[in-house]
Design an enzyme around this catalytic site. Structure first.
Site, PDB file in Angstrom:
ATOM      1  N   TYR A  91       0.812  -1.268  -0.003  1.00  0.00           N
ATOM      2  CA  TYR A  91      -0.136   0.039   0.009  1.00  0.00           C
ATOM      3  C   TYR A  91       0.926   1.271   0.035  1.00  0.00           C
ATOM      4  O   TYR A  91       0.512   2.088  -0.418  1.00  0.00           O
ATOM      5  CB  TYR A  91      -0.977   0.013   1.140  1.00  0.00           C
ATOM      6  CG  TYR A  91      -2.029  -0.856   1.276  1.00  0.00           C
ATOM      7  CD1 TYR A  91      -1.594  -2.374   0.851  1.00  0.00           C
ATOM      8  CD2 TYR A  91      -3.508  -0.742   1.439  1.00  0.00           C
ATOM      9  CE1 TYR A  91      -2.756  -3.215   0.987  1.00  0.00           C
ATOM     10  CE2 TYR A  91      -4.243  -1.653   1.544  1.00  0.00           C
ATOM     11  CZ  TYR A  91      -3.956  -3.042   1.148  1.00  0.00           C
ATOM     12  OH  TYR A  91      -5.005  -3.912   1.068  1.00  0.00           O
ATOM     13  N   ASP A 129      -2.853 -18.261   3.260  1.00  0.00           N
ATOM     14  CA  ASP A 129      -4.177 -19.282   2.523  1.00  0.00           C
ATOM     15  C   ASP A 129      -4.733 -20.238   3.570  1.00  0.00           C
ATOM     16  O   ASP A 129      -5.781 -20.184   3.202  1.00  0.00           O
ATOM     17  CB  ASP A 129      -3.306 -19.769   1.256  1.00  0.00           C
ATOM     18  CG  ASP A 129      -2.024 -20.582   1.738  1.00  0.00           C
ATOM     19  OD1 ASP A 129      -1.382 -20.177   2.849  1.00  0.00           O
ATOM     20  OD2 ASP A 129      -1.572 -21.202   0.633  1.00  0.00           O
TER      21      ASP A 129
END
Length: 357
Positions: free
Chosen positions: A143, A222
Protein backbone atom coordinates in the site's frame (compact mmCIF):
# COMPACT_ATOMS: atom_id res chain seq x y z
CA UNK A 1 -13.86 14.17 33.50
CA UNK A 2 -12.24 16.74 31.24
CA UNK A 3 -14.04 17.87 28.11
CA UNK A 4 -13.30 15.62 25.12
CA UNK A 5 -13.18 16.87 21.54
CA UNK A 6 -14.36 14.48 18.83
CA UNK A 7 -13.86 15.16 15.13
CA UNK A 8 -16.59 13.67 12.95
CA UNK A 9 -15.33 12.87 9.44
CA UNK A 10 -18.28 11.41 7.50
CA UNK A 11 -16.48 11.08 4.16
CA UNK A 12 -18.35 9.56 1.22
CA UNK A 13 -21.47 7.52 0.53
CA UNK A 14 -23.19 5.95 3.51
CA UNK A 15 -20.40 7.29 5.70
CA UNK A 16 -22.50 10.45 5.90
CA UNK A 17 -25.53 8.51 7.16
CA UNK A 18 -23.95 6.14 9.66
CA UNK A 19 -21.64 8.65 11.37
CA UNK A 20 -24.68 10.86 12.05
CA UNK A 21 -26.15 7.95 14.01
CA UNK A 22 -22.84 7.27 15.78
CA UNK A 23 -22.77 10.89 16.96
CA UNK A 24 -26.35 10.60 18.31
CA UNK A 25 -25.26 7.61 20.40
CA UNK A 26 -22.24 9.50 21.74
CA UNK A 27 -24.55 12.37 22.73
CA UNK A 28 -26.82 9.91 24.51
CA UNK A 29 -23.87 8.51 26.45
CA UNK A 30 -22.67 12.02 27.37
CA UNK A 31 -26.09 12.90 28.75
CA UNK A 32 -26.45 9.62 30.65
CA UNK A 33 -23.00 9.67 32.28
CA UNK A 34 -22.49 13.41 32.69
CA UNK A 35 -19.66 13.55 30.15
CA UNK A 36 -18.95 16.55 27.92
CA UNK A 37 -18.13 15.96 24.27
CA UNK A 38 -17.55 18.75 21.75
CA UNK A 39 -17.56 18.18 18.00
CA UNK A 40 -16.27 19.51 14.73
CA UNK A 41 -16.43 18.12 11.17
CA UNK A 42 -13.87 17.74 8.39
CA UNK A 43 -13.76 16.65 4.75
CA UNK A 44 -12.00 13.64 3.25
CA UNK A 45 -12.31 11.53 0.11
CA UNK A 46 -14.47 12.31 -2.90
CA UNK A 47 -16.37 15.12 -1.15
CA UNK A 48 -13.04 16.75 -0.28
CA UNK A 49 -11.80 16.44 -3.87
CA UNK A 50 -14.99 18.06 -5.14
CA UNK A 51 -14.72 20.91 -2.64
CA UNK A 52 -10.96 21.53 -2.55
CA UNK A 53 -9.21 19.38 -5.16
CA UNK A 54 -7.46 17.37 -2.42
CA UNK A 55 -8.59 14.02 -0.92
CA UNK A 56 -7.29 15.23 2.47
CA UNK A 57 -7.09 19.02 2.77
CA UNK A 58 -4.54 20.48 5.17
CA UNK A 59 -7.37 21.94 7.25
CA UNK A 60 -8.85 18.47 7.78
CA UNK A 61 -5.49 17.03 8.79
CA UNK A 62 -4.89 19.80 11.31
CA UNK A 63 -8.33 19.24 12.81
CA UNK A 64 -7.54 15.54 13.15
CA UNK A 65 -4.28 16.24 14.94
CA UNK A 66 -6.02 18.66 17.32
CA UNK A 67 -8.84 16.28 18.25
CA UNK A 68 -8.97 13.67 21.04
CA UNK A 69 -10.48 11.08 18.68
CA UNK A 70 -11.94 10.82 15.18
CA UNK A 71 -15.28 9.19 14.33
CA UNK A 72 -14.84 8.30 10.68
CA UNK A 73 -17.23 7.18 7.94
CA UNK A 74 -15.89 5.92 4.61
CA UNK A 75 -14.17 7.02 1.42
CA UNK A 76 -14.71 5.99 -2.17
CA UNK A 77 -16.78 6.73 -5.27
CA UNK A 78 -17.59 4.71 -8.41
CA UNK A 79 -16.29 7.59 -10.53
CA UNK A 80 -12.73 6.62 -9.57
CA UNK A 81 -13.29 2.86 -9.51
CA UNK A 82 -14.12 3.03 -13.19
CA UNK A 83 -11.16 5.26 -14.06
CA UNK A 84 -7.85 3.54 -13.24
CA UNK A 85 -5.95 6.47 -14.76
CA UNK A 86 -7.26 9.00 -12.23
CA UNK A 87 -4.30 10.73 -10.56
CA UNK A 88 -6.28 12.00 -7.56
CA UNK A 89 -8.39 9.40 -5.75
CA UNK A 90 -10.44 9.36 -2.52
CA UNK A 91 -8.42 6.49 -1.06
CA UNK A 92 -5.29 8.67 -1.17
CA UNK A 93 -6.86 10.72 1.61
CA UNK A 94 -7.33 7.62 3.75
CA UNK A 95 -3.74 6.45 3.26
CA UNK A 96 -2.38 9.94 3.95
CA UNK A 97 -4.45 10.20 7.14
CA UNK A 98 -3.03 6.89 8.38
CA UNK A 99 0.51 7.96 7.54
CA UNK A 100 0.35 11.50 8.95
CA UNK A 101 -1.38 10.42 12.18
CA UNK A 102 1.01 7.44 12.48
CA UNK A 103 -1.88 5.00 12.70
CA UNK A 104 0.06 1.79 12.43
CA UNK A 105 -2.36 -0.66 14.10
CA UNK A 106 -5.86 -1.44 12.89
CA UNK A 107 -7.94 -3.34 15.45
CA UNK A 108 -10.94 -5.23 14.12
CA UNK A 109 -13.00 -7.16 16.68
CA UNK A 110 -14.94 -10.02 15.07
CA UNK A 111 -17.53 -10.72 17.76
CA UNK A 112 -20.71 -12.58 16.96
CA UNK A 113 -23.97 -11.59 18.59
CA UNK A 114 -25.87 -14.84 19.20
CA UNK A 115 -29.01 -13.35 17.69
CA UNK A 116 -27.23 -13.14 14.33
CA UNK A 117 -26.15 -16.77 14.10
CA UNK A 118 -28.58 -17.29 11.26
CA UNK A 119 -27.51 -14.12 9.41
CA UNK A 120 -24.18 -15.64 8.41
CA UNK A 121 -23.72 -18.00 5.49
CA UNK A 122 -21.67 -20.22 7.84
CA UNK A 123 -23.38 -22.95 9.88
CA UNK A 124 -24.41 -21.76 13.38
CA UNK A 125 -22.76 -24.74 15.10
CA UNK A 126 -19.41 -23.68 13.60
CA UNK A 127 -19.84 -20.02 14.52
CA UNK A 128 -21.25 -20.11 18.03
CA UNK A 129 -18.71 -18.66 20.47
CA UNK A 130 -16.40 -17.13 17.87
CA UNK A 131 -14.59 -14.04 19.19
CA UNK A 132 -11.52 -12.84 17.28
CA UNK A 133 -9.47 -9.66 17.56
CA UNK A 134 -7.49 -8.81 14.43
CA UNK A 135 -4.41 -6.59 14.46
CA UNK A 136 -3.71 -5.42 10.90
CA UNK A 137 -0.51 -3.43 10.29
CA UNK A 138 -1.46 -0.20 8.54
CA UNK A 139 1.57 1.75 7.32
CA UNK A 140 3.70 -0.75 5.39
CA UNK A 141 3.34 -3.39 2.65
CA UNK A 142 2.45 -2.73 -0.99
CA UNK A 143 0.00 0.00 0.00
CA UNK A 144 2.90 2.34 0.76
CA UNK A 145 5.77 0.80 -1.20
CA UNK A 146 7.11 2.07 -4.51
CA UNK A 147 4.69 1.51 -7.37
CA UNK A 148 4.55 2.31 -11.03
CA UNK A 149 4.55 1.18 -14.65
CA UNK A 150 7.33 0.25 -17.06
CA UNK A 151 7.76 -1.28 -20.51
CA UNK A 152 5.59 1.43 -22.06
CA UNK A 153 2.95 0.86 -19.39
CA UNK A 154 2.55 -2.84 -20.14
CA UNK A 155 4.11 -3.92 -16.82
CA UNK A 156 2.94 -2.72 -13.40
CA UNK A 157 4.64 -3.19 -10.04
CA UNK A 158 3.92 -2.63 -6.35
CA UNK A 159 6.79 -3.18 -3.93
CA UNK A 160 6.02 -4.69 -0.53
CA UNK A 161 8.36 -3.43 2.16
CA UNK A 162 8.61 -3.82 5.94
CA UNK A 163 11.16 -2.71 8.51
CA UNK A 164 11.83 -4.58 11.74
CA UNK A 165 10.50 -1.79 13.96
CA UNK A 166 7.17 -1.72 12.07
CA UNK A 167 6.58 -5.37 12.87
CA UNK A 168 7.81 -5.03 16.46
CA UNK A 169 5.45 -2.22 17.42
CA UNK A 170 2.27 -3.93 16.21
CA UNK A 171 3.45 -7.29 17.56
CA UNK A 172 3.72 -5.84 21.06
CA UNK A 173 0.22 -4.37 20.88
CA UNK A 174 -1.14 -7.74 19.75
CA UNK A 175 0.70 -9.65 22.49
CA UNK A 176 -0.51 -7.20 25.14
CA UNK A 177 -4.08 -7.68 23.93
CA UNK A 178 -3.69 -11.47 23.96
CA UNK A 179 -2.70 -11.27 27.63
CA UNK A 180 -6.12 -9.76 28.44
CA UNK A 181 -8.01 -12.44 26.48
CA UNK A 182 -7.36 -16.20 26.03
CA UNK A 183 -3.57 -15.77 25.78
CA UNK A 184 -3.43 -17.12 22.24
CA UNK A 185 -1.85 -15.29 19.32
CA UNK A 186 -1.79 -16.35 15.67
CA UNK A 187 0.66 -14.57 13.37
CA UNK A 188 -0.29 -14.80 9.70
CA UNK A 189 2.27 -14.56 6.90
CA UNK A 190 3.46 -16.24 3.71
CA UNK A 191 7.00 -16.98 4.88
CA UNK A 192 7.40 -19.96 2.55
CA UNK A 193 7.39 -17.59 -0.46
CA UNK A 194 7.69 -13.89 0.47
CA UNK A 195 10.79 -12.25 1.94
CA UNK A 196 8.84 -9.61 3.90
CA UNK A 197 6.93 -12.48 5.52
CA UNK A 198 10.21 -14.13 6.52
CA UNK A 199 11.23 -10.94 8.30
CA UNK A 200 7.73 -10.75 9.81
CA UNK A 201 8.02 -14.27 11.25
CA UNK A 202 11.53 -13.68 12.58
CA UNK A 203 10.41 -10.57 14.45
CA UNK A 204 7.27 -12.21 15.86
CA UNK A 205 9.43 -15.06 17.16
CA UNK A 206 11.79 -12.59 18.83
CA UNK A 207 9.01 -10.54 20.45
CA UNK A 208 7.29 -13.73 21.62
CA UNK A 209 10.19 -14.34 24.03
CA UNK A 210 8.98 -11.30 25.99
CA UNK A 211 5.55 -12.91 26.43
CA UNK A 212 6.13 -16.50 27.59
CA UNK A 213 2.56 -16.67 28.91
CA UNK A 214 1.07 -16.25 25.41
CA UNK A 215 0.72 -19.30 23.16
CA UNK A 216 1.94 -18.42 19.65
CA UNK A 217 1.25 -20.14 16.35
CA UNK A 218 2.24 -19.18 12.81
CA UNK A 219 -0.12 -19.75 9.88
CA UNK A 220 0.24 -19.09 6.18
CA UNK A 221 -2.37 -16.65 4.90
CA UNK A 222 -4.02 -19.17 2.56
CA UNK A 223 -4.44 -21.69 5.37
CA UNK A 224 -5.82 -18.96 7.62
CA UNK A 225 -8.43 -18.04 5.02
CA UNK A 226 -9.61 -21.66 5.06
CA UNK A 227 -9.52 -22.03 8.86
CA UNK A 228 -11.55 -18.85 9.44
CA UNK A 229 -14.45 -20.56 7.70
CA UNK A 230 -13.77 -24.10 8.93
CA UNK A 231 -13.08 -23.38 12.61
CA UNK A 232 -13.24 -19.68 13.58
CA UNK A 233 -13.33 -20.49 17.30
CA UNK A 234 -9.71 -21.64 17.21
CA UNK A 235 -8.57 -18.00 16.85
CA UNK A 236 -8.21 -15.44 19.64
CA UNK A 237 -5.82 -12.62 18.62
CA UNK A 238 -4.58 -12.55 15.01
CA UNK A 239 -1.77 -10.25 13.85
CA UNK A 240 -0.84 -9.82 10.21
CA UNK A 241 0.47 -7.51 7.51
CA UNK A 242 -1.48 -4.78 5.75
CA UNK A 243 -2.61 -6.61 2.61
CA UNK A 244 -3.37 -9.92 4.32
CA UNK A 245 -5.27 -8.14 7.07
CA UNK A 246 -7.35 -6.18 4.59
CA UNK A 247 -8.50 -9.36 2.88
CA UNK A 248 -8.90 -11.63 5.92
CA UNK A 249 -10.98 -9.20 7.95
CA UNK A 250 -13.44 -8.75 5.10
CA UNK A 251 -13.73 -12.53 4.92
CA UNK A 252 -14.20 -12.65 8.68
CA UNK A 253 -17.13 -10.25 8.38
CA UNK A 254 -19.20 -13.30 7.46
CA UNK A 255 -18.61 -14.63 10.95
CA UNK A 256 -20.44 -11.59 12.29
CA UNK A 257 -23.18 -11.90 9.65
CA UNK A 258 -22.50 -8.69 7.75
CA UNK A 259 -19.83 -6.07 7.14
CA UNK A 260 -22.41 -3.70 8.57
CA UNK A 261 -21.71 -5.16 12.01
CA UNK A 262 -17.94 -4.65 12.14
CA UNK A 263 -16.25 -1.74 13.88
CA UNK A 264 -12.57 -0.91 13.76
CA UNK A 265 -10.01 1.24 15.51
CA UNK A 266 -6.89 2.64 13.85
CA UNK A 267 -4.42 3.62 16.54
CA UNK A 268 -0.79 4.64 16.94
CA UNK A 269 0.93 7.11 19.21
CA UNK A 270 -1.58 9.96 18.92
CA UNK A 271 -5.18 10.56 17.81
CA UNK A 272 -7.14 7.36 17.18
CA UNK A 273 -9.57 6.93 14.27
CA UNK A 274 -12.71 4.79 14.65
CA UNK A 275 -14.68 3.56 11.67
CA UNK A 276 -16.93 0.82 10.31
CA UNK A 277 -15.18 -1.43 7.80
CA UNK A 278 -17.98 -1.53 5.24
CA UNK A 279 -16.89 1.24 2.87
CA UNK A 280 -18.94 3.89 1.11
CA UNK A 281 -21.53 1.52 -0.47
CA UNK A 282 -22.81 3.92 -3.11
CA UNK A 283 -25.38 1.38 -4.33
CA UNK A 284 -27.44 2.12 -1.19
CA UNK A 285 -26.35 5.70 -0.49
CA UNK A 286 -29.25 8.03 0.24
CA UNK A 287 -31.80 5.21 0.59
CA UNK A 288 -31.77 5.23 4.39
CA UNK A 289 -31.21 1.47 4.62
CA UNK A 290 -27.51 1.29 5.64
CA UNK A 291 -26.75 -0.60 8.83
CA UNK A 292 -25.50 1.94 11.43
CA UNK A 293 -24.51 -0.67 14.02
CA UNK A 294 -20.86 -0.81 12.90
CA UNK A 295 -20.59 2.97 13.36
CA UNK A 296 -22.32 2.69 16.74
CA UNK A 297 -19.90 -0.05 17.78
CA UNK A 298 -17.01 2.09 16.49
CA UNK A 299 -18.21 4.82 18.85
CA UNK A 300 -18.04 2.23 21.65
CA UNK A 301 -14.43 1.43 20.69
CA UNK A 302 -13.64 5.16 20.69
CA UNK A 303 -14.89 5.54 24.24
CA UNK A 304 -13.00 2.49 25.45
CA UNK A 305 -9.63 2.92 23.72
CA UNK A 306 -9.18 6.70 23.41
CA UNK A 307 -11.10 7.85 26.50
CA UNK A 308 -10.80 4.86 28.85
CA UNK A 309 -14.58 4.86 29.33
CA UNK A 310 -15.07 1.10 29.63
CA UNK A 311 -18.47 1.23 31.32
CA UNK A 312 -19.85 3.63 28.73
CA UNK A 313 -18.45 1.47 25.92
CA UNK A 314 -19.98 -1.71 27.34
CA UNK A 315 -23.28 0.12 27.74
CA UNK A 316 -23.40 0.72 23.99
CA UNK A 317 -22.54 -2.89 23.18
CA UNK A 318 -25.24 -4.12 25.57
CA UNK A 319 -27.75 -1.74 23.99
CA UNK A 320 -26.99 -3.14 20.53
CA UNK A 321 -27.39 -6.65 21.92
CA UNK A 322 -30.73 -5.72 23.50
CA UNK A 323 -32.09 -4.31 20.24
CA UNK A 324 -31.04 -7.44 18.34
CA UNK A 325 -32.67 -9.61 21.04
CA UNK A 326 -35.89 -7.67 20.44
CA UNK A 327 -35.75 -8.92 16.85
CA UNK A 328 -34.94 -5.64 15.11
CA UNK A 329 -32.76 -5.84 12.01
CA UNK A 330 -31.53 -3.76 9.11
CA UNK A 331 -32.01 -5.47 5.79
CA UNK A 332 -28.43 -6.78 5.53
CA UNK A 333 -28.85 -8.87 8.69
CA UNK A 334 -32.51 -9.81 8.19
CA UNK A 335 -33.59 -13.20 6.88
CA UNK A 336 -36.77 -14.72 5.48
CA UNK A 337 -38.21 -15.19 8.98
CA UNK A 338 -37.79 -11.53 9.99
CA UNK A 339 -41.20 -9.78 10.20
CA UNK A 340 -41.48 -6.77 7.90
CA UNK A 341 -42.17 -4.44 10.84
CA UNK A 342 -38.87 -5.51 12.45
CA UNK A 343 -36.74 -4.49 9.46
CA UNK A 344 -35.56 -0.94 10.14
CA UNK A 345 -33.76 1.77 8.24
CA UNK A 346 -30.64 3.59 9.32
CA UNK A 347 -32.22 6.28 11.48
CA UNK A 348 -34.82 3.97 13.05
CA UNK A 349 -32.17 1.44 14.09
CA UNK A 350 -30.20 4.27 15.70
CA UNK A 351 -33.31 5.37 17.58
CA UNK A 352 -33.82 1.85 18.94
CA UNK A 353 -30.25 1.70 20.25
CA UNK A 354 -30.55 5.17 21.77
CA UNK A 355 -33.78 4.11 23.50
CA UNK A 356 -32.09 0.97 24.84
CA UNK A 357 -29.43 3.21 26.41
Amino acid sequence: MAKKHILVVPGDGIGQEVTAVGKIILDKIAAKYGQEFTYDEALIGHVAIEATGSPLPDESLEKMRASDAVLFGAVGHPKYDNDPSAKVRPEQGLLKMRKELRLYANLRPIKLFDELLEASSIKPEILRGADILFFRELTGDIYFGEKGRKNNGDTAYDIAEYSKYEVERIARKAFEAARTRRKKLCSVDKANVIETSRLWREVIQQVAKEYPDVEVEHQFVDATAMLLIKDPRRFDVVVTANLFGDILTDEASQIAGSMGMLASASIGDGTGVYEPIHGSAHDITGKGVANPLASILSAALLLDISFGMKAESNDIINAVDAVLKQGFRTRDIADASTPADKILGTAAMGEKVAAAL
